[in-house]
Scaffold this motif. Structure first.
Motif, mmCIF file in Angstrom:
data_model
loop_
_atom_site.group_PDB
_atom_site.id
_atom_site.type_symbol
_atom_site.label_atom_id
_atom_site.label_comp_id
_atom_site.label_asym_id
_atom_site.label_seq_id
_atom_site.Cartn_x
_atom_site.Cartn_y
_atom_site.Cartn_z
ATOM 1 N N TYR A 1 0.784 -1.230 0.000
ATOM 2 C CA TYR A 1 0.000 0.000 0.000
ATOM 3 C C TYR A 1 0.825 1.294 0.000
ATOM 4 N N LYS A 2 2.116 1.225 0.326
ATOM 5 C CA LYS A 2 2.872 2.472 0.478
ATOM 6 C C LYS A 2 4.168 2.524 -0.316
ATOM 7 N N GLN B 1 4.873 2.909 -3.330
ATOM 8 C CA GLN B 1 4.940 3.922 -4.377
ATOM 9 C C GLN B 1 5.342 5.296 -3.836
ATOM 10 N N TYR B 2 5.087 5.509 -2.522
ATOM 11 C CA TYR B 2 5.433 6.806 -1.935
ATOM 12 C C TYR B 2 6.935 6.971 -1.735
ATOM 13 N N ASP C 1 8.420 9.734 -3.793
ATOM 14 C CA ASP C 1 8.050 11.126 -3.543
ATOM 15 C C ASP C 1 9.288 11.886 -3.070
ATOM 16 N N ASP D 1 9.156 14.158 0.154
ATOM 17 C CA ASP D 1 8.948 13.614 1.503
ATOM 18 C C ASP D 1 9.741 12.311 1.634
ATOM 19 N N THR D 2 10.829 12.378 2.381
ATOM 20 C CA THR D 2 11.679 11.186 2.568
ATOM 21 C C THR D 2 11.290 10.384 3.814
ATOM 22 N N TYR E 1 8.828 8.374 4.231
ATOM 23 C CA TYR E 1 8.471 6.996 3.886
ATOM 24 C C TYR E 1 9.713 6.126 3.742
ATOM 25 N N LYS F 1 9.674 2.584 -12.512
ATOM 26 C CA LYS F 1 9.004 2.734 -11.217
ATOM 27 C C LYS F 1 7.731 1.890 -11.155
#
Length: 346
Positions: free
Chosen positions: A219-220, A222-223, A226, A229-230, A232, A311
């Motif tokens: 669920y996460k 792919q973030y 980003d 925002d590091t 994650y 990606k």
């Protein structure tokens, strides 16, 4: 006519002595003395009775002659019957027929819940020792031909249980089973509860960390791309470290866990060992797939160089790994619960 009286009187005397012996023999003759002498006394009037009735009333005839070591014995008339009754009767006293034998079923149960117990039992019977008789579903089929009323010594070897009282039992009659009830050892119960708690702790920790890892990939993941925002990325590194710690506790202590749990359920030793070995194999398989692509997300700078297609392909691969991990988690939870429930039921 007087011979009839003599025969009947001798018969009544033998009956009277027999009755007296049956009712008072145990008091008159202590254990260890030769009771065969009393039977011999009973046979004398009985032999006289038979001799008089057969040879004086029925008018029978008998003659016996035998030679032993150049010595000849010749007997005729009533003496033949007298010697036959006394001799044959005394022979059967000295050589009684063997009692009927059968296979004895011995049951082992919890004294409170009456549930069947598992383990082994050491059995002694008729001067022979039979160690480590396996208790299967709470029973031992002791097929060494026991006889009713004989003594049998039973020493159960059941983890967490003890036999209170005498270990010597009387073999029951009519092919009945011998029921033995055991009580739980208080200190063993405390140790077993501690073993369950430790195993659950390791299992729950591994389950939680593997689930967190699989959920992140599903669920996460792919973030991670980003750039603004590091957090994650740092969360993911923390998840990996937490998982490795939980895995090393459970799998790294597998030998100690197998030894500890098999103390309480020895018949499940192979099952526990296989389960913990599978933890290593399944985890290695899942993380081998992950490590084949992990170099792409080791450093944020490297991730910036990935194209959109790369990606997307990476995210699909992580989702596939997450699905495999979730399948393993479901299997892991079911198998670990079965072991805990089995251990708690003992």
């Amino acid at each position: 006519m007087k011979y009839i009286y003599i025969g009947v009187s001798a018969f009544l005397v033998s009956i009277a002595i027999t009755v007296l012996f049956l009712f008072y023999g145990q008091r008159v003759i202590p254990d260890g003395n030769d009771k065969a002498l009393v039977y011999f006394i009973i046979l004398i009037p009985l032999g006289i009775c038979c001799a008089y009735l057969l040879f004086r009333v029925v008018r029978s005839y008998a003659h016996f002659k035998g030679t032993y070591r150049n010595q000849t014995l010749e007997v005729s008339g009533p003496a033949v019957m007298f010697l036959l009754v006394v001799g044959i009767g005394y022979y059967f006293v000295r050589n009684p027929p063997l009692p009927p034998t059968f296979t004895l079923t011995i049951t082992f149960k919890d004294s409170v819940s009456l549930k069947p117990l598992q383990g082994n039992a050491n059995i002694s019977y008729a001067g022979s020792y039979y160690p480590s008789q396996k208790i299967d579903e709470g029973q031992v089929k002791f097929s060494n031909k026991v006889s009713t009323g004989h003594e049998i010594t039973i020493e159960p070897d059941i983890p967490g249980y003890e036999l209170n009282g005498n270990k010597v039992f009387k073999v029951p009659g009519n092919n009945e089973s011998l029921d033995i009830k055991l009580t739980k050892k208080e200190n063993e119960q405390a140790s077993k509860n501690a073993a369950i708690k430790l195993f659950r702790s390791y299992v729950n920790d591994y389950d939680t960390q593997m689930t967190n890892f699989a959920d992140f990939l599903k669920y996460k993941v792919q973030y991670l791309f980003d750039e603004s925002d590091t957090a994650y990325f740092h969360d993911f590194v923390t998840l990996l470290n937490d998982y490795n710690t939980a895995f090393n506790k459970l799998y790294g202590e597998r030998n100690n866990l197998v030894s500890m749990l098999s103390t309480y359920m020895p018949e499940e030793k192979d099952r526990v060992k296989t389960f913990l070995d599978d933890v290593g194999d399944k985890s290695e398989n899942i993380f081998q797939k992950f490590n084949d692509h992990a170099d792409k997300i080791t450093y944020p700078d490297e991730m910036k160089k990935m194209t959109k297609a790369e990606k997307n392909k990476f995210v699909e691969t992580m989702h596939s790994i997450a699905d495999d991990a979730h399948k393993w988690i479901a299997q892991f939870e079911r198998r670990s619960d079965e072991i805990v429930q089995k251990l708690a039921s003992l």
